[in-house]
Design an enzyme around this catalytic site. Sequence first.
Site, short mmCIF file in Angstrom:
data_model
loop_
_atom_site.label_atom_id
_atom_site.label_comp_id
_atom_site.label_asym_id
_atom_site.label_seq_id
_atom_site.Cartn_x
_atom_site.Cartn_y
_atom_site.Cartn_z
N LYS A 111 47.82 51.09 43.90
CA LYS A 111 49.14 51.64 43.62
C LYS A 111 49.04 52.72 42.53
O LYS A 111 49.75 53.71 42.56
CB LYS A 111 50.09 50.52 43.19
CG LYS A 111 51.52 50.96 42.96
CD LYS A 111 52.44 49.79 42.67
CE LYS A 111 52.09 49.13 41.36
NZ LYS A 111 53.05 48.09 40.96
N LYS A 116 39.01 53.03 46.73
CA LYS A 116 39.74 51.78 46.80
C LYS A 116 41.23 52.07 46.77
O LYS A 116 41.71 52.89 46.00
CB LYS A 116 39.37 50.90 45.60
CG LYS A 116 40.16 49.59 45.55
CD LYS A 116 39.86 48.81 44.27
CE LYS A 116 40.75 47.59 44.17
NZ LYS A 116 40.52 46.82 42.93
N PRO A 165 47.96 33.61 45.29
CA PRO A 165 49.33 34.13 45.17
C PRO A 165 49.38 35.63 44.88
O PRO A 165 48.81 36.08 43.88
CB PRO A 165 49.89 33.33 43.99
CG PRO A 165 48.69 33.00 43.16
CD PRO A 165 47.57 32.79 44.13
N ASP A 182 52.66 34.83 42.46
CA ASP A 182 52.13 35.01 41.11
C ASP A 182 53.13 35.85 40.34
O ASP A 182 53.35 37.02 40.67
CB ASP A 182 50.77 35.71 41.19
CG ASP A 182 50.01 35.67 39.89
OD1 ASP A 182 50.43 34.93 38.98
OD2 ASP A 182 49.01 36.39 39.76
N TRP A 234 45.70 34.68 34.71
CA TRP A 234 44.69 34.15 35.63
C TRP A 234 44.61 32.63 35.54
O TRP A 234 44.23 31.97 36.50
CB TRP A 234 43.32 34.77 35.35
CG TRP A 234 43.25 36.20 35.75
CD1 TRP A 234 43.25 37.29 34.93
CD2 TRP A 234 43.17 36.73 37.08
NE1 TRP A 234 43.19 38.44 35.67
CE2 TRP A 234 43.13 38.13 36.99
CE3 TRP A 234 43.14 36.13 38.35
CZ2 TRP A 234 43.05 38.96 38.11
CZ3 TRP A 234 43.05 36.96 39.47
CH2 TRP A 234 43.01 38.35 39.33
N TRP A 250 40.47 35.36 40.73
CA TRP A 250 40.99 34.09 41.25
C TRP A 250 39.89 33.11 41.64
O TRP A 250 39.98 31.92 41.36
CB TRP A 250 41.91 34.37 42.45
CG TRP A 250 42.69 33.18 42.90
CD1 TRP A 250 43.53 32.41 42.15
CD2 TRP A 250 42.70 32.61 44.21
NE1 TRP A 250 44.07 31.40 42.91
CE2 TRP A 250 43.59 31.50 44.18
CE3 TRP A 250 42.07 32.94 45.41
CZ2 TRP A 250 43.84 30.72 45.30
CZ3 TRP A 250 42.32 32.17 46.53
CH2 TRP A 250 43.19 31.08 46.47
N GLN A 303 38.26 39.74 43.60
CA GLN A 303 38.73 38.46 43.06
C GLN A 303 37.58 37.53 42.69
O GLN A 303 37.81 36.41 42.25
CB GLN A 303 39.62 37.76 44.08
CG GLN A 303 40.93 38.47 44.35
CD GLN A 303 41.84 38.48 43.13
OE1 GLN A 303 41.88 37.52 42.38
NE2 GLN A 303 42.56 39.56 42.93
#
Length: 740
Positions: free
Chosen positions: A649, A646, A47, A86, A572, A613, A609
């Site tokens: 934002k 990488k 998500p 999420d 998480w 996740w 992840q």
Amino acid sequence: MFKPVSAKVDFPQLEKKILGFWKERRIPERSVEERRDGPQYLLYEGPPTANASPGIHHVLSRVFKDIMPRYKTMKGYCAPRKAGWDTHGLPVELEVEKQLGFTSKADIERYGIAEFNAVCKKNVMRYVKEWEDLTDRIGFWIDMAHPYVTYENSYIETIWWILKELWGRDMIHQAYKSIWHCPRCVTSLSDHEVALGYNDNTKDVAITVKFRIDLGAKGGLAKARELIASSALPTYILAWTTTPWTLPGNTALALDPEAEYVLVEDAADGAVPERLILARGLAEQFLPEGYQVVGTLRGEELVGIRYQALYNPVAYKVPSLGRFVEGFVRRDEDFTPEQTDGFRVIGADFVSLDEGTGVVHMAPAFGEDDFKAGAAQDLFFVQHVDLQGKVLGDFPFAGKFVKDADAQIIDDLAARQLLFRQTTIRHTYPFCWRCDSPLIYYAKSTWYIKTTAIRDTLLEGNDKINWYPEHIKNGRFGGWLKNVQDWAISRERYWGTPIPIWQCQECNHTVCVGGVDELRSMAGTNGSLNADGLDLHRPYVDNIVLTCTSKGDSSGGCSGEMRRIPEVIDAWFDSGAMPFAQWHYPFENEGIEQDGRFPADYICEAVDQTRGWFYSLHALSTLLKGQPSYKNVICLGLVLDEKGRKMSKRVGNVVEPIPVLDENGADALRWYLFTASHPGEPRRFSSKLVNETLRKVLLTLWNVYSFFTNYASIDKFHPDQKPDGWKPENELDRWILSEL
């Protein structure tokens, strides 16, 4: 018969016509509905958080998620894929704090938890329309009409059920230990969260401090005391640290009992005469010229030696002072400024002889090894820093953030002639994965899941998973599982799934509640659980008071008030619970293991992840079912900007996907992302390279098609209208037919 097409083509416009055709004919839905009787191929959607616009790096995982179920659909499989959002956690809270102009948790408390969480709920779905539009535009076939949403009551109730299951198996416990803590967010972080924020090139100050030995206090072997007392010169033990701010919390020095240590004397002209103790193997590289060895001791002979405190906690009125008792800290009121019992040399097996002086400064309220040694050695516990990372007490640097206090502490030590050396180092250090603040080890009470108890099962389950790239299996992921720690699940925050543990205010008895009906049935539950307007978030669930269920002693037990502990759960945990919570299991859809909804055939996310996740999915399914929740995984390399950084934002280098799609089309972007590098490798993104893919691949293909349709039209050729016995003369044509 073929209709000729122009060599000129506008791919974005052509794609929009195709998207309209799909929507009009319900093609994605029918691809699932019309294959219900076929074998199943299941994707779990990791998500995304929709509190910000999607970037080009989000397109990568979404097209890789799309291609496998599409292929399986073409092979006759039924490939359902359910979207999800999420919605909890620090990413949302920090965005709202910024929006409201808040800088601390105190601002949130003043504003009101109910009001703050209402803004979080509204804000978290703010960009859903953009995500849905992008998902459609890139041709990712996924059910967005019926998504799972982690803030919904049904989702939260499944998480409560999971916690109750683990509680019943004695897999959840509260412990007081040193844990990584973010002073900006004022909350703990789990090990897999910490792993997301390491900076391998952090610049920090490193200092060597002189701790003066106090022979007036008893302690240490006779040989060591005699050697030190053989001269009237002051004798100091040298200790090295990269965290000067922890020095006011020092209550011990640790050394290696098996190593050799030397007593050296300053013989340099003009220097203040003194004696120093440090590891023999480090003395030559650490000390400048002018020192001579006057004695050698084994580390065990120095154990018990007392020294003068750099900063006496009582003299500086440190409010948090005590000793370890039964895993927690009992505050001491009888500690006097003259008392030196807490400041002594101890032996420890974690002391490194590869750097520094071979002596480690110990602050039990902060470092992990320090904490363990403090509990084992009955050291004093001095916590001179609050949860926001600000120095307490009457120190000259009180009120400063710990990193800002370093300079004043160093100046103070230099003025008192206790600073031996100051240098700068570059090392690996963790920062908060969301706010970029430096983390600090901080001793406090936290709730844990005993994931260490299932380490072997986690590893056995990983052996059954097909990883691509293969090296992730026993490398980045397998190595992490081998060193797995208990999962710190509690967060001292607001917008998240409340941990359903109620604790008695009188006898401390605790219960874990596994669902809404169970909560309604418990003694003393007030009227806050009406079905209409039910909200399982803070502060509403905090207002539910239960009557203590402890049977107590023969007097009839306790009847005190039970209130929910204030913490929410690690976000998480929310996302890792999706195999069960997306179906409101087990309250509904109890048969997910029988009807193919567990485990998943395929998952796909980026390499960052692995400890996020991927791990939370694996840990929770192993805890609950003793098996993995996914069979195959593609672990994608990161999307980098043109400079090789990488995309993030926070960095501000995210490329907006819509302009790229409007210029080049989704097919060009998809083809570029599929072929720019192997899936597991990082790829630099450039709009120019997408345009190059458009020209070299799609336009070439289109020109071939245009050429064919023109001449097929002239010859009035139709593949289904061939004379009997017709065979193509061209060898390449015959090969194509044999392949088809």
